[in-house]
Design a protein around this motif. Structure first.
Motif, mmCIF file in Angstrom:
data_model
loop_
_atom_site.group_PDB
_atom_site.id
_atom_site.type_symbol
_atom_site.label_atom_id
_atom_site.label_comp_id
_atom_site.label_asym_id
_atom_site.label_seq_id
_atom_site.Cartn_x
_atom_site.Cartn_y
_atom_site.Cartn_z
ATOM 1 N N ASP A 126 0.843 -1.203 0.000
ATOM 2 C CA ASP A 126 0.000 0.000 0.000
ATOM 3 C C ASP A 126 0.877 1.252 0.000
ATOM 4 O OD1 ASP A 126 -1.815 2.023 0.388
ATOM 5 O OD2 ASP A 126 -2.755 1.135 2.161
ATOM 6 N N ARG A 127 0.872 1.981 -1.100
ATOM 7 C CA ARG A 127 1.700 3.182 -1.217
ATOM 8 C C ARG A 127 1.346 4.257 -0.192
ATOM 9 N NH1 ARG A 127 4.770 3.694 -5.823
ATOM 10 N NH2 ARG A 127 4.481 2.049 -7.388
ATOM 11 N N SER A 128 0.130 4.223 0.330
ATOM 12 C CA SER A 128 -0.285 5.224 1.312
ATOM 13 C C SER A 128 0.100 4.848 2.740
ATOM 14 C CB SER A 128 -1.804 5.432 1.241
ATOM 15 O OG SER A 128 -2.500 4.270 1.675
ATOM 16 N N SER A 129 0.630 3.653 2.931
ATOM 17 C CA SER A 129 0.980 3.191 4.268
ATOM 18 C C SER A 129 2.367 3.672 4.664
ATOM 19 C CB SER A 129 0.946 1.656 4.316
ATOM 20 O OG SER A 129 1.519 1.182 5.528
ATOM 21 N N PRO A 130 2.570 4.018 5.934
ATOM 22 C CA PRO A 130 3.918 4.372 6.386
ATOM 23 C C PRO A 130 4.869 3.181 6.350
ATOM 24 C CG PRO A 130 2.395 4.256 8.243
ATOM 25 C CD PRO A 130 1.558 4.176 7.008
ATOM 26 N N LEU A 131 4.312 1.982 6.146
ATOM 27 C CA LEU A 131 5.133 0.768 6.095
ATOM 28 C C LEU A 131 5.272 0.226 4.670
ATOM 29 C CD1 LEU A 131 3.788 -0.959 9.310
ATOM 30 C CD2 LEU A 131 6.034 0.098 8.978
ATOM 31 N N TYR A 132 4.970 1.048 3.691
ATOM 32 C CA TYR A 132 5.102 0.641 2.294
ATOM 33 C C TYR A 132 6.533 0.208 2.001
ATOM 34 C CZ TYR A 132 5.320 1.098 -2.824
ATOM 35 O OH TYR A 132 5.515 0.885 -4.168
ATOM 36 N N ARG A 133 6.672 -1.034 1.531
ATOM 37 C CA ARG A 133 7.949 -1.626 1.172
ATOM 38 C C ARG A 133 8.949 -1.672 2.343
ATOM 39 N NH1 ARG A 133 5.343 -3.796 -2.109
ATOM 40 N NH2 ARG A 133 5.405 -3.482 -4.358
ATOM 41 N N ARG A 134 8.428 -1.756 3.561
ATOM 42 C CA ARG A 134 9.305 -1.819 4.733
ATOM 43 C C ARG A 134 9.134 -3.116 5.525
ATOM 44 N NH1 ARG A 134 8.980 3.060 8.596
ATOM 45 N NH2 ARG A 134 10.835 1.948 9.380
ATOM 46 N N ILE A 135 8.149 -3.944 5.162
ATOM 47 C CA ILE A 135 7.818 -5.126 5.947
ATOM 48 C C ILE A 135 8.453 -6.378 5.362
ATOM 49 C CG2 ILE A 135 5.908 -6.596 6.730
ATOM 50 C CD1 ILE A 135 4.111 -4.163 6.764
ATOM 51 N N ASP A 136 8.981 -7.221 6.234
ATOM 52 C CA ASP A 136 9.408 -8.559 5.838
ATOM 53 C C ASP A 136 8.166 -9.448 5.880
ATOM 54 O OD1 ASP A 136 10.364 -11.122 5.562
ATOM 55 O OD2 ASP A 136 11.799 -11.008 7.203
ATOM 56 N N GLU A 137 7.570 -9.697 4.738
ATOM 57 C CA GLU A 137 6.310 -10.430 4.667
ATOM 58 C C GLU A 137 6.467 -11.919 4.993
ATOM 59 O OE1 GLU A 137 4.199 -9.572 0.968
ATOM 60 O OE2 GLU A 137 5.551 -7.892 0.681
ATOM 61 N N ASN A 138 7.699 -12.401 5.035
ATOM 62 C CA ASN A 138 7.937 -13.832 5.230
ATOM 63 C C ASN A 138 8.230 -14.216 6.681
ATOM 64 O OD1 ASN A 138 7.725 -14.455 2.420
ATOM 65 N ND2 ASN A 138 9.758 -13.562 2.143
ATOM 66 N N THR A 139 8.241 -13.218 7.577
ATOM 67 C CA THR A 139 8.580 -13.502 8.968
ATOM 68 C C THR A 139 7.516 -12.960 9.904
ATOM 69 O OG1 THR A 139 10.939 -13.399 8.461
ATOM 70 C CG2 THR A 139 10.316 -13.246 10.766
ATOM 71 N N LEU A 140 6.898 -13.876 10.651
ATOM 72 C CA LEU A 140 5.932 -13.523 11.691
ATOM 73 C C LEU A 140 6.389 -14.148 13.001
ATOM 74 C CD1 LEU A 140 3.059 -12.378 12.543
ATOM 75 C CD2 LEU A 140 2.257 -14.728 12.183
ATOM 76 N N VAL A 141 6.360 -13.358 14.062
ATOM 77 C CA VAL A 141 6.560 -13.875 15.410
ATOM 78 C C VAL A 141 5.333 -13.481 16.224
ATOM 79 C CG1 VAL A 141 9.073 -13.832 15.306
ATOM 80 C CG2 VAL A 141 7.839 -11.816 16.129
ATOM 81 N N VAL A 142 5.067 -14.236 17.287
ATOM 82 C CA VAL A 142 3.880 -13.975 18.098
ATOM 83 C C VAL A 142 4.284 -13.853 19.558
ATOM 84 C CG1 VAL A 142 1.661 -14.878 18.906
ATOM 85 C CG2 VAL A 142 2.312 -15.146 16.499
ATOM 86 N N ALA A 143 3.809 -12.785 20.191
ATOM 87 C CA ALA A 143 3.939 -12.611 21.632
ATOM 88 C C ALA A 143 2.544 -12.696 22.223
ATOM 89 C CB ALA A 143 4.577 -11.256 21.952
ATOM 90 N N GLY A 144 2.423 -13.315 23.384
ATOM 91 C CA GLY A 144 1.109 -13.453 23.994
ATOM 92 C C GLY A 144 1.164 -13.238 25.488
ATOM 93 N N HIS A 145 0.103 -12.634 26.010
ATOM 94 C CA HIS A 145 -0.020 -12.419 27.458
ATOM 95 C C HIS A 145 -1.206 -13.200 27.979
ATOM 96 C CE1 HIS A 145 -1.407 -9.589 30.897
ATOM 97 N NE2 HIS A 145 -0.584 -10.502 31.375
ATOM 98 N N SER A 146 -0.991 -14.013 29.003
ATOM 99 C CA SER A 146 -2.059 -14.719 29.699
ATOM 100 C C SER A 146 -2.874 -15.589 28.755
ATOM 101 C CB SER A 146 -2.928 -13.712 30.446
ATOM 102 O OG SER A 146 -3.740 -14.367 31.377
ATOM 103 N N PHE A 147 -4.167 -15.265 28.548
ATOM 104 C CA PHE A 147 -4.966 -16.047 27.597
ATOM 105 C C PHE A 147 -4.306 -16.011 26.215
ATOM 106 C CE2 PHE A 147 -8.330 -16.942 24.617
ATOM 107 C CZ PHE A 147 -9.107 -17.915 25.249
ATOM 108 N N GLY A 148 -3.797 -14.851 25.842
ATOM 109 C CA GLY A 148 -3.093 -14.743 24.568
ATOM 110 C C GLY A 148 -1.819 -15.558 24.537
ATOM 111 N N ALA A 149 -1.191 -15.758 25.710
ATOM 112 C CA ALA A 149 -0.008 -16.616 25.782
ATOM 113 C C ALA A 149 -0.374 -18.059 25.502
ATOM 114 C CB ALA A 149 0.641 -16.488 27.157
ATOM 115 N N ALA A 150 -1.504 -18.503 26.061
ATOM 116 C CA ALA A 150 -1.960 -19.871 25.799
ATOM 117 C C ALA A 150 -2.296 -20.054 24.325
ATOM 118 C CB ALA A 150 -3.174 -20.199 26.658
ATOM 119 N N ALA A 151 -2.885 -19.029 23.710
ATOM 120 C CA ALA A 151 -3.178 -19.098 22.280
ATOM 121 C C ALA A 151 -1.878 -19.181 21.477
ATOM 122 C CB ALA A 151 -4.000 -17.884 21.850
#
Length: 308
Positions: A126-151
């Motif tokens: 998205d050319r209008s996004s402040p993250l245009y061409r700045r994201i590594d689309e192939n890498t996701l990490v997840v942080a979770g707290h409590s219920f979100g940690a269990a998820a």
């Protein structure tokens, strides 16, 4: 509610009609000489309102999805998310509302990982996004707290199940690692700790004063985590809400165990170790050195057990 301990579900079920799961020590030297500037903006991810935090500079930034604790609004994680972003992540913090046991509230689910991958791909294009061409689309990490940690732990196995996904959901291929705070895998309605057959690295950050998801439950889960790398990172004096902007956020199950660590120090410490753990698992050499060699000795508030 904010508890991943399945044993705490018994308490919540008992009061479900009322609110249902409405679930100082000197600071260590900073890991970096200066904290990079961080910006933020609101967005939506699969219809969920979300806040995004990102470094003001840098490209090919990995995406970190933060799964909230039950009934903890995303705004309560702003300090933690900003600090995490300062280590070079695009941090997405959605508010995800769904019904759990017939009651609607803020309860994250594993499917958010796939939705976040789709969002990141669109945002990077998205050319209008402040993250245009700045994201590594192939890498996701997840942080979770409590219920979100269990998820997050459920996602780490590659197949997220009930109640952390309404239907069984496969983790996206982009998922590289997870880190939790106040998380464990105690079986619902019992004191039995279930094994975690994680397919990606899993780091457990645990407050020593957590009265909701206790250190004993967290360590037992860590010991029954089959995959490696894994780590158990204990923060002295932090309770269940050491990760949030303040103690006992409105709407969440309070932690009666007092925190003795300064709130700001706790947030910084939890964010720093979460970031370093995640970076180490994505190949960052400096982060690996910190997590596995120097960080424990340099941080008076942290004790680390790990298996590579």
């Amino acid at each position: 509610m904010n508890v991943t301990s399945f044993r705490s579900w018994k308490r919540r079920v008992a009061v479900i009609s009322a609110a249902v799961l409405a679930v100082t020590v000197a600071a260590p030297a900073p890991a970096r000489a200066a904290t990079p500037a961080v910006a933020s903006y609101p967005t939506t991810i699969n219809g969920d309102s979300a806040d995004v935090y990102y470094p003001a500079s840098g490209t090919r930034l990995p995406v970190a999805l933060l799964l909230q604790g039950a009934n903890v609004d995303k705004a309560h994680y702003s300090a933690f998310a900003a600090k995490l972003a300062s280590y070079g992540f695009v941090v997405a913090v959605p508010n995800h509302t769904r019904a759990l046991f017939g009651v609607s509230g803020l309860y994250p689910e594993g499917a958010q990982a796939g939705w976040t991958v789709d969002w990141a791909e669109a945002e990077d294009d998205d050319r209008s996004s402040p993250l245009y061409r700045r994201i590594d689309e192939n890498t996701l990490v997840v942080a979770g707290h409590s219920f979100g940690a269990a998820a997050a732990l459920s996602l780490s196995t590659g197949l997220c199940g009930i109640p952390f996904c309404p239907v069984a959901t496969t983790a996206p291929g982009e998922l590289e690692a997870v880190v939790t705070y106040g998380g464990n895998n105690v079986q619902f309605g019992t004191d039995v700790v279930l094994p975690v057959a994680n397919a990606v690295p899993a780091g457990y950050v645990q407050g020593s004063a957590d009265g909701v998801a206790t250190p004993a439950e967290g360590r037992a889960t860590y010991q029954l985590t089959a995959g490696t790398p894994k780590a158990f990172i204990e923060v002295a004096g932090a309770n269940h809400y050491g990760i949030t902007n303040g103690q006992n956020p409105a709407g969440a199950l309070p932690d009666a165990s007092a925190q003795t660590l300064c709130q700001a120090v706790g947030v910084e410490t939890i964010a720093r170790w979460s970031a370093r753990w995640l970076l180490a698992q994505t190949g960052d050499i400096a982060a690996k050195r910190y997590v596995y060699r120097t960080g424990d000795a340099a941080d008076p508030n942290v004790t680390v057990s790990y298996f590579r």
